[in-house]
Design an enzyme around this catalytic site. Structure first.
Site, mmCIF file in Angstrom:
data_model
loop_
_atom_site.group_PDB
_atom_site.id
_atom_site.type_symbol
_atom_site.label_atom_id
_atom_site.label_comp_id
_atom_site.label_asym_id
_atom_site.label_seq_id
_atom_site.Cartn_x
_atom_site.Cartn_y
_atom_site.Cartn_z
ATOM 1 C CE LYS A 197 -26.118 -22.550 41.535
ATOM 2 N NZ LYS A 197 -27.259 -23.451 41.704
ATOM 3 C CG ASP A 219 -30.054 -23.334 44.255
ATOM 4 O OD1 ASP A 219 -30.792 -22.738 43.448
ATOM 5 O OD2 ASP A 219 -28.816 -23.386 44.125
#
Ligand code: ATR
Length: 282
Positions: free
Chosen positions: A69, A106
């Site tokens: 990420k 997220d």
């Protein structure tokens, strides 16, 4: 022609995203496919090749998961303001000009789920356990939605400190506290109204928790564990024993996926279909 997206990470054996998005595309009658794209950790240049490969192969984008990420960022052309502030990307989309744009859904996925569950009192004291990428995304989302009392507790205290220092200048009205993840530290902070576990403690097993038996909880508290497998972690069992309101990470998983779906397709995501697909497989 069919549009293709997928997920980049390593390993990907347990990812539920292909199942969730495949169900969503079918339900929305979109001719899209979602495939696992495991990228081995070694050699290092593979990640760069994989990201540039998205463009070369004409894919519409990808999700990015552990451990990439943060590592993908240098290979992207642009970041959304959220991804820039968080310093992590979980969604890549190719814009019409062929630029690779990084997003982070997220934190917003967590917030959408929390709001949907009826919790939107920005005066709550939120304690976030953990200081990895997920914690950064959630802390940023809480602060940008107006929460002003956020504490971060992590085994490696310096990482909690780093998150606090990163966001303090952006959210001057907020009190952001960092501490180590110890019984003494947690017992001495004001009690959380909302406790969020972002550590991996409790993932894939049922006997460990990142909280301490010696610190009681209460029915006035909300405990949100971002882990969804198992669906009832030891932390959630412990909190339930005190009558606290408990949630696992299923809702966050679905909402972050729904936001990625919309970024790629421009359509509203069939959230309930996505949730049912995951529930069925768990
Ligand atoms: P993610 O991207 O999901 O946030 P991560 O960046 O690897 O994953 O973060 C994992 C988090 O779980 C970290 O906060 C980590 O604490 P450290 O920063 O001290 O490593 C936490 N964690 C992992 N194992 C732990 C354990 N046994 N006890 C407490 N915290 C743990």
């Amino acid at each position: 022609m069919q549009n293709v997206v997928g997920i980049i990470g390593w390993p990907l054996n347990y990812s539920l995203s292909p199942l969730m998005h495949t169900a969503a595309f079918a339900s929305a009658k979109l001719n899209w496919a979602y495939i696992p794209m495991p990228v081995n950790l070694a050699p290092e240049h593979r990640l760069k090749e994989a990201i540039y490969g998205l463009r070369a192969l004409g894919l519409k984008g990808a999700n990015v998961t552990v451990p990439y990420k943060e590592a993908v960022i240098p290979f992207l052309d642009r970041l959304s303001p959220d991804a820039e502030a968080i310093g992590a990307v979980n969604t890549i989309a190719l814009d019409p000009g062929g630029s690779l744009v990084g997003y982070n859904t997220d934190g917003e996925g967590f917030m959408q789920d929390l709001c949907k569950k009826g919790h939107n009192d920005t005066d709550m004291h939120v304690v976030v356990l953990g200081a990895g990428g997920t914690a950064r995304a959630i802390v940023y989302a809480l602060l940008s939605h107006g929460y002003t009392k956020v504490s971060i507790a992590n085994r490696t205290e310096s990482k909690a400190c780093e998150i606090a220092s990163r966001f303090r200048p952006l959210f001057l009205q907020a009190t952001i506290v960092s501490s180590t993840l110890s019984e003494a530290a947690l017992a001495s902070m004001p009690r959380p109204d909302l406790l969020v576990n972002t550590t991996s403690v409790g993932m894939g097993e049922t006997e460990m928790m990142p909280w301490f038996e010696g610190i009681p909880l209460s029915s006035a508290q909300v405990v949100y564990d971002v882990i969804y497998d198992p669906s009832m972690t030891k932390l959630l069992r412990f909190a339930k024993g005190y009558g606290a309101t408990i949630y696992n990470g299923l809702g966050m998983l679905v909402h972050q996926g729904a936001l990625s779906f919309t970024i790629w397709t421009g359509c509203d995501a069939p959230v309930d279909v996505m949730k049912r697909a995951i529930q069925k497989s768990l």
